[in-house]
Design an enzyme around this catalytic site. Structure first.
Site, PDB file in Angstrom:
ATOM      1  CG  HIS A 148      -1.748  -1.344   1.105  1.00 57.01           C
ATOM      2  ND1 HIS A 148      -2.560  -1.409  -0.058  1.00 57.01           N
ATOM      3  CD2 HIS A 148      -2.476  -1.936   2.203  1.00 57.01           C
ATOM      4  CE1 HIS A 148      -3.501  -2.311  -0.232  1.00 57.01           C
ATOM      5  NE2 HIS A 148      -3.077  -2.761   1.812  1.00 57.01           N
ATOM      6  CG  HIS A 223      -7.940  -0.862   1.945  1.00 55.81           C
ATOM      7  ND1 HIS A 223      -8.747  -1.050   2.844  1.00 55.81           N
ATOM      8  CD2 HIS A 223      -6.399  -1.226   1.862  1.00 55.81           C
ATOM      9  CE1 HIS A 223      -7.820  -2.874   3.636  1.00 55.81           C
ATOM     10  NE2 HIS A 223      -6.716  -2.051   2.753  1.00 55.81           N
ATOM     11  CD  GLU A 354      -7.726  -3.764  -0.716  1.00 52.06           C
ATOM     12  OE1 GLU A 354      -7.002  -3.492  -0.972  1.00 52.06           O
ATOM     13  OE2 GLU A 354      -8.361  -4.587   0.322  1.00 52.06           O
TER      14      GLU A 354
HETATM   15  C1  GLA Z   1      -5.269  -5.195   2.141  1.00 53.07           C
HETATM   16  C2  GLA Z   1      -4.194  -6.006   2.375  1.00 53.07           C
HETATM   17  C3  GLA Z   1      -4.046  -7.320   3.418  1.00 53.07           C
HETATM   18  C4  GLA Z   1      -4.018  -5.950   4.704  1.00 53.07           C
HETATM   19  C5  GLA Z   1      -5.137  -4.830   4.620  1.00 53.07           C
HETATM   20  C6  GLA Z   1      -4.919  -3.938   5.469  1.00 53.07           C
HETATM   21  O1  GLA Z   1      -6.850  -5.968   1.772  1.00 53.07           O
HETATM   22  O2  GLA Z   1      -4.911  -7.462   1.153  1.00 53.07           O
HETATM   23  O3  GLA Z   1      -3.609  -8.470   3.570  1.00 53.07           O
HETATM   24  O4  GLA Z   1      -2.830  -5.850   4.599  1.00 53.07           O
HETATM   25  O5  GLA Z   1      -5.381  -3.928   3.218  1.00 53.07           O
HETATM   26  O6  GLA Z   1      -4.580  -4.352   6.504  1.00 53.07           O
END
Ligand code: GLA
Length: 389
Positions: A148, A223, A354
């Site tokens: 991210h 997100h 997402e």
């Molecule tokens: C995304 C990732 C997860 C986790 C979340 C945040 O969805 O795929 O594995 O890292 O973000 O906690």
């Protein structure tokens, strides 16, 4: 922002001219508020102070409201969707996204609640990739991998407000951010915008644009953690999910795609017809945290997902031009975070969808490209449409 002055002016005049249009603002602890009579509502876009960052930068909270009472609150810290109130089948509004009442919650460590994620959403294996023969090393913030956008991704920067207005059809907030060459290890200056638009037809659109001055990689997403029964109202295992995806990208133990694109058929990954999220979740180690390959192939706005919550009747449909969507079922929520209205967020208390290019695409030549060349424009559009049944 001269334009904003006139928008605010018009909004104020509209508010004065339409008797009784002043809204009652529900307190954050008030779970459900009856919507007001339809004739009393106007599309609106407003702003108020939301506090200061640790380095003293003022942050704003923006509110977009539509004529049916849907209300999205967004802050320019992380371009975060702070709350989203939508009606149930009886017209009762509830906030359906996890997050915090105040800026402090977002300034502390949290798992990207409502955030705009970039420069590269999701994971890049071993926090490195090669572009035009040059190897770029990124921040390794998820074990040996990059997640991210790194230690200080787009979710932790202050975005600049560009536009805030409402007309008869939509209420809009546009923000911009310039990510500098080398930030978190990425090549090239990247000028980005994110635009939130709430329409009179109960859609929340999130669109992105970006341009770079050097070849780079880009993958932006939102997100938000959704619970269509209302944030903090139990787990999401009873929500019915349909994904317009016959295939997904299997991952290794670090959640990095292996490169294979596999059929969901005859597996707990199959959501091609409506299925409750919890029905087979125990068969998926750790819960769902997988990228689905959308049947649309990306590039045109197409249905990605539909989610139905049986007790409230709320339905959310997601359309996107992205080729993939990450289904994440809040597997890492563990009750240690207390969010809006004092709600404690436990495992599976929310799901994320997402929309994105596939994880680790910079290292997977068989995945759709995430490379942005100077002179090209990156665009991404995702629409969340709300209804009830
Ligand atoms: C995304 C990732 C997860 C986790 C979340 C945040 O969805 O795929 O594995 O890292 O973000 O906690």
């Amino acid at each position: 922002m001269k334009k904003r002055f006139w928008i605010n002016f018009v909004l104020v005049v509209t508010a004065i001219c339409i008797p009784g249009c002043k809204k009652k603002t529900p307190t954050p602890t008030e779970p459900e508020a009856k919507p007001e009579a339809k004739e009393a509502r106007v599309m609106s876009a407003n702003e108020e102070p939301f506090g200061q960052t640790a380095d003293g930068r003022e942050v704003t909270l923006y509110t977009l409201t539509n004529t049916n009472g849907l209300r999205a609150r967004i802050t320019n810290y992380g371009a975060i969707l702070v709350s989203l109130e939508v009606p149930d089948r009886d017209g009762n509004l509830a906030d359906i996204t996890l997050g915090f009442d105040a800026l402090d919650g977002y300034l502390a460590v949290h798992p990207y609640f409502g955030a705009t994620v970039g420069r590269y959403a999701n994971r890049i294996g071993k926090a490195r990739f090669v572009l035009d023969g040059v190897e770029y090393e990124l921040a390794a913030n998820d074990g040996e991998n990059h997640l991210h956008g790194g230690n200080k991704g787009f979710d932790k920067v202050v975005w600049r407000p560009e536009d805030l207005w409402a007309n008869d059809n939509e209420a809009l907030l546009k923000m911009s951010y310039i990510s500098e060459d080398g930030e978190e290890g990425y090549p090239g200056n990247l000028a980005c915008t994110v635009t939130y638009t709430l329409t009179k037809d109960d859609e929340l659109k999130i669109s992105y644009e970006a341009e770079a001055d050097k070849t780079t990689v880009v993958n932006l997403t939102n997100h938000s953690y959704f619970n269509l029964a209302g944030q903090g109202h139990g787990d999401i295992l009873g929500h019915e999910l349909t994904l317009n995806a016959d295939r997904y990208t299997p991952v290794d133990e670090g959640l990095i795609p292996t490169g294979e694109i596999r059929s969901v058929k005859d597996s707990p990954m199959d959501f091609t017809s409506p299925m409750s999220i919890g029905s087979r979740i125990k068969q998926v180690i750790g819960g769902y945290d997988h990228n689905y390959v959308l049947n649309s192939g990306g590039g045109t706005l197409a249905l990605a997902a539909r989610v139905y919550e049986p007790t409230t009747g709320r339905v959310m449909e997601i359309h996107t031009i992205e080729p993939g969507v990450q289904l994440y079922t809040g597997n890492f929520l563990d009750g240690t975070l207390t969010g809006k209205g004092g709600k404690v967020y436990k495992k599976h208390y929310a799901f994320c969808l997402e929309t994105q290019h596939f994880p680790d695409s910079p290292n997977k030549s068989n995945f759709p490209s995430v490379v942005l060349q100077p002179g090209q424009k990156y665009t991404s559009v995702t629409e969340h449409k709300f209804s009830t049944r």
